[in-house]
Design a protein around this motif. Sequence first.
Motif, PDB file in Angstrom:
ATOM      1  N   ILE A 197       2.869  -1.986  -6.144  1.00 16.32           N
ATOM      2  CA  ILE A 197       2.626  -0.836  -5.265  1.00 16.32           C
ATOM      3  C   ILE A 197       1.331  -0.175  -5.700  1.00 16.32           C
ATOM      4  CG2 ILE A 197       3.450   1.417  -4.498  1.00 16.32           C
ATOM      5  CD1 ILE A 197       6.263   0.488  -4.853  1.00 16.32           C
ATOM      6  N   ALA A 198       0.370  -0.120  -4.793  1.00 18.15           N
ATOM      7  CA  ALA A 198      -0.904   0.553  -5.053  1.00 18.15           C
ATOM      8  C   ALA A 198      -0.874   1.888  -4.313  1.00 18.15           C
ATOM      9  CB  ALA A 198      -2.070  -0.305  -4.583  1.00 18.15           C
ATOM     10  N   LEU A 199      -0.475   2.931  -5.029  1.00 18.64           N
ATOM     11  CA  LEU A 199      -0.255   4.221  -4.380  1.00 18.64           C
ATOM     12  C   LEU A 199      -1.538   4.822  -3.825  1.00 18.64           C
ATOM     13  CD1 LEU A 199       2.172   6.099  -3.868  1.00 18.64           C
ATOM     14  CD2 LEU A 199       1.498   7.374  -5.902  1.00 18.64           C
ATOM     15  N   GLY A 200      -2.642   4.607  -4.538  1.00 19.02           N
ATOM     16  CA  GLY A 200      -3.890   5.237  -4.117  1.00 19.02           C
ATOM     17  C   GLY A 200      -4.757   4.385  -3.214  1.00 19.02           C
ATOM     18  N   ALA A 238       0.842  -1.190   0.000  1.00 16.53           N
ATOM     19  CA  ALA A 238       0.000   0.000   0.000  1.00 16.53           C
ATOM     20  C   ALA A 238       0.879   1.242   0.000  1.00 16.53           C
ATOM     21  CB  ALA A 238      -0.919  -0.005   1.217  1.00 16.53           C
ATOM     22  N   GLY A 239       0.610   2.145  -0.930  1.00 11.20           N
ATOM     23  CA  GLY A 239       1.413   3.344  -1.070  1.00 11.20           C
ATOM     24  C   GLY A 239       1.512   4.188   0.195  1.00 11.20           C
ATOM     25  N   PRO A 240       0.389   4.481   0.874  1.00  9.74           N
ATOM     26  CA  PRO A 240       0.480   5.292   2.095  1.00  9.74           C
ATOM     27  C   PRO A 240       1.390   4.690   3.155  1.00  9.74           C
ATOM     28  CG  PRO A 240      -1.787   5.222   1.322  1.00  9.74           C
ATOM     29  CD  PRO A 240      -1.013   4.273   0.464  1.00  9.74           C
ATOM     30  N   LEU A 241       1.347   3.359   3.304  1.00 12.04           N
ATOM     31  CA  LEU A 241       2.241   2.727   4.288  1.00 12.04           C
ATOM     32  C   LEU A 241       3.701   2.852   3.870  1.00 12.04           C
ATOM     33  CD1 LEU A 241       0.410  -0.566   5.345  1.00 12.04           C
ATOM     34  CD2 LEU A 241       0.712   1.541   6.653  1.00 12.04           C
ATOM     35  N   LEU A 242       3.978   2.726   2.571  1.00 13.20           N
ATOM     36  CA  LEU A 242       5.343   2.883   2.086  1.00 13.20           C
ATOM     37  C   LEU A 242       5.875   4.273   2.400  1.00 13.20           C
ATOM     38  CD1 LEU A 242       7.688   1.706   0.337  1.00 13.20           C
ATOM     39  CD2 LEU A 242       6.586   2.793  -1.629  1.00 13.20           C
ATOM     40  N   LEU A 243       5.035   5.297   2.217  1.00 15.70           N
ATOM     41  CA  LEU A 243       5.462   6.676   2.461  1.00 15.70           C
ATOM     42  C   LEU A 243       5.687   6.955   3.938  1.00 15.70           C
ATOM     43  CD1 LEU A 243       3.016   8.460  -0.010  1.00 15.70           C
ATOM     44  CD2 LEU A 243       5.431   7.969  -0.367  1.00 15.70           C
ATOM     45  N   PRO A 252       0.690   6.143 -10.799  1.00 16.25           N
ATOM     46  CA  PRO A 252      -0.757   6.433 -10.845  1.00 16.25           C
ATOM     47  C   PRO A 252      -1.439   6.075  -9.529  1.00 16.25           C
ATOM     48  CG  PRO A 252      -0.259   4.419 -12.052  1.00 16.25           C
ATOM     49  CD  PRO A 252       1.065   5.021 -11.673  1.00 16.25           C
ATOM     50  N   LEU A 253      -2.512   6.806  -9.238  1.00 15.40           N
ATOM     51  CA  LEU A 253      -3.261   6.549  -8.015  1.00 15.40           C
ATOM     52  C   LEU A 253      -4.333   5.485  -8.197  1.00 15.40           C
ATOM     53  CD1 LEU A 253      -3.861  10.188  -6.663  1.00 15.40           C
ATOM     54  CD2 LEU A 253      -2.210   8.511  -5.838  1.00 15.40           C
ATOM     55  N   ASP A 254      -4.790   5.283  -9.434  1.00 12.76           N
ATOM     56  CA  ASP A 254      -5.962   4.434  -9.657  1.00 12.76           C
ATOM     57  C   ASP A 254      -5.628   2.994 -10.022  1.00 12.76           C
ATOM     58  OD1 ASP A 254      -4.827   5.154 -12.025  1.00 12.76           O
ATOM     59  OD2 ASP A 254      -6.702   5.677 -13.039  1.00 12.76           O
ATOM     60  N   GLN A 255      -4.352   2.635 -10.125  1.00 14.61           N
ATOM     61  CA  GLN A 255      -4.008   1.262 -10.467  1.00 14.61           C
ATOM     62  C   GLN A 255      -2.647   0.905  -9.893  1.00 14.61           C
ATOM     63  OE1 GLN A 255      -3.974   1.129 -14.725  1.00 14.61           O
ATOM     64  NE2 GLN A 255      -2.146   2.373 -14.939  1.00 14.61           N
ATOM     65  N   PRO A 256      -2.471  -0.347  -9.506  1.00 10.15           N
ATOM     66  CA  PRO A 256      -1.171  -0.774  -8.954  1.00 10.15           C
ATOM     67  C   PRO A 256      -0.120  -0.865 -10.047  1.00 10.15           C
ATOM     68  CG  PRO A 256      -2.678  -2.636  -9.106  1.00 10.15           C
ATOM     69  CD  PRO A 256      -3.476  -1.421  -9.466  1.00 10.15           C
ATOM     70  N   VAL A 257       1.130  -0.701  -9.635  1.00 15.04           N
ATOM     71  CA  VAL A 257       2.261  -0.778 -10.562  1.00 15.04           C
ATOM     72  C   VAL A 257       3.178  -1.911 -10.107  1.00 15.04           C
ATOM     73  CG1 VAL A 257       4.257   0.440 -11.501  1.00 15.04           C
ATOM     74  CG2 VAL A 257       2.123   1.681 -11.087  1.00 15.04           C
ATOM     75  N   ARG A 258       3.584  -2.771 -11.056  1.00 19.65           N
ATOM     76  CA  ARG A 258       4.420  -3.920 -10.739  1.00 19.65           C
ATOM     77  C   ARG A 258       5.896  -3.529 -10.809  1.00 19.65           C
ATOM     78  NH1 ARG A 258       3.219  -9.237 -10.579  1.00 19.65           N
ATOM     79  NH2 ARG A 258       1.178  -8.787 -11.506  1.00 19.65           N
ATOM     80  N   PHE A 259       6.652  -3.938  -9.789  1.00 20.82           N
ATOM     81  CA  PHE A 259       8.084  -3.670  -9.738  1.00 20.82           C
ATOM     82  C   PHE A 259       8.838  -4.991  -9.748  1.00 20.82           C
ATOM     83  CE2 PHE A 259       6.593   0.463  -8.541  1.00 20.82           C
ATOM     84  CZ  PHE A 259       7.596   1.321  -8.971  1.00 20.82           C
ATOM     85  N   TRP A 260      10.143  -4.889  -9.459  1.00 17.69           N
ATOM     86  CA  TRP A 260      10.992  -6.072  -9.499  1.00 17.69           C
ATOM     87  C   TRP A 260      10.479  -7.131  -8.522  1.00 17.69           C
ATOM     88  CZ3 TRP A 260      12.858  -1.096  -8.716  1.00 17.69           C
ATOM     89  CH2 TRP A 260      13.453  -0.511  -9.846  1.00 17.69           C
TER      90      TRP A 260
END
Length: 475
Positions: A61-64, A3-8, A48-56
């Motif tokens: 990461i779902a920022l929104g 979750a993006g908020p937790l990462l921040l 983006p806030l509306d969709q998760p982004v795949r990383f390594w």
Amino acid sequence: MIAGPLLLLILPLAMAGIVYILLRWKSLSALLAVGTALVLGIVVGTLPLDQPVRFWGGREIALGEVVTLFGRELILDQADRMAMAFLFFTSAGLFFLAWHSAPHSLLFPMGLSMLSLLSGALLIRPFIYAALLIEIAAALSVFALQAEGGAPTRGGLRYLTFTTLALPGLLVTHWLLERYTLTPDDTGLLSMAATLLALSFALLLGVVPFHTWVPAVAGDSVPLAGTFVLTVGNGAVWFLLLDFLETYPWLSSHPRFISLVFSAGVAMVVVGGLLAPSQRRLGPLIGYAVLVDSGAALIALGMNSKLGLTLTLLSLLMRPFGLALMATSLSGLRAHSGGDDDFDALRGLGWKAPWSTAALIFGGLSVAGLPVSAGFVWRWALCRALAPSSPGSALLLLLAGLGVMVGVWRGLSVLLVRPRSPENCSVISLGSSESWLTAVVVTIAILSCIGVGLFPQALAPLVVRLVETYTFFTP
């Protein structure tokens, strides 16, 4: 999925602990602090806030994504996303400058911890809990503001005191608003809430007569740590104020809101403009320059228009350029004068510290809002906007900027005095004692300040996008 908020929240706090352990290795600790702030700034500003982004490794990461933590929601919307990007990128720049100017200070770990708390203040709902996080961040700033091995500074303790005084008003405001939802006919609750909210933010922003912590932080602290408080910490308070106005639109439509904000801004401009040229220390001079800058931002907010809001946000983006230069200058000059920034102690040091002197000149131009600087971009636009409807305020703003520049000129004239030999009164030949690294760092900072001043269109679209996320002012 992360979750993006937790990462921040978690990443800067975890890195703060690592940086603290590695603080004795100044380059490594600075690199980690700068890298953490930069990565988080890029993440929050681009994903983006509306969709998760795949990383390594298949991690997403779902920022929104909305997160519930201890029964409270953490929500990242578009406005707070851009605000947090500003906080992270500004912090990265200050950490980079501190790598050379304050390598062993607690700014790196405490700054990362404060970023976590200030991010939480913008994310958490309801906003009342943001006040508690800002209070904890102010407590941590006391450690960052004190010099290595020194006692807590007067500026840090005064800043913590005023932040603590603002806390009860915000807590009671939340209680009054909850009561109003149960008894909507009792409009007196709204008036009481508006009064307490105005008083609390006056304390947090250093509005006259609650401004004494501003020159104290600038004058009695590690310079770049003081700049961190006056840009990143103060910037978070500004964005929190805008969030309050957006959530409770009746605040901006209150009959006394516009006049109160405008008058408070004029008072700050007048006090800062009068006291800046009379200072005999560079630190307090920077503080009164900040007072003028904050007052001008309040005047812009008091215009009750999209243009005013645009100029307010532009002021927050431009402030770090000038203040960072002046803080870098103050750090270099104190290093050559034994830790003193009194004009008598700085006499003739401009010849030993030419790069610090250059940083003072260009930083002074920016905080005074004069041409060929970042500060000129929005200050001149504000004067032009005020001229038709309030020419007196525009004139006061121009005079306050000149007052700040007079203070800088007085300091510069002292720095460039040629010291003479006491035996024969001949002029002593002095060479620069600053390293090539100082020259590189200061040159980068000066070029950034001038570049933004000459090409403001690079940041203007970001400000316009940010303004569009707020709807509490009519166009």
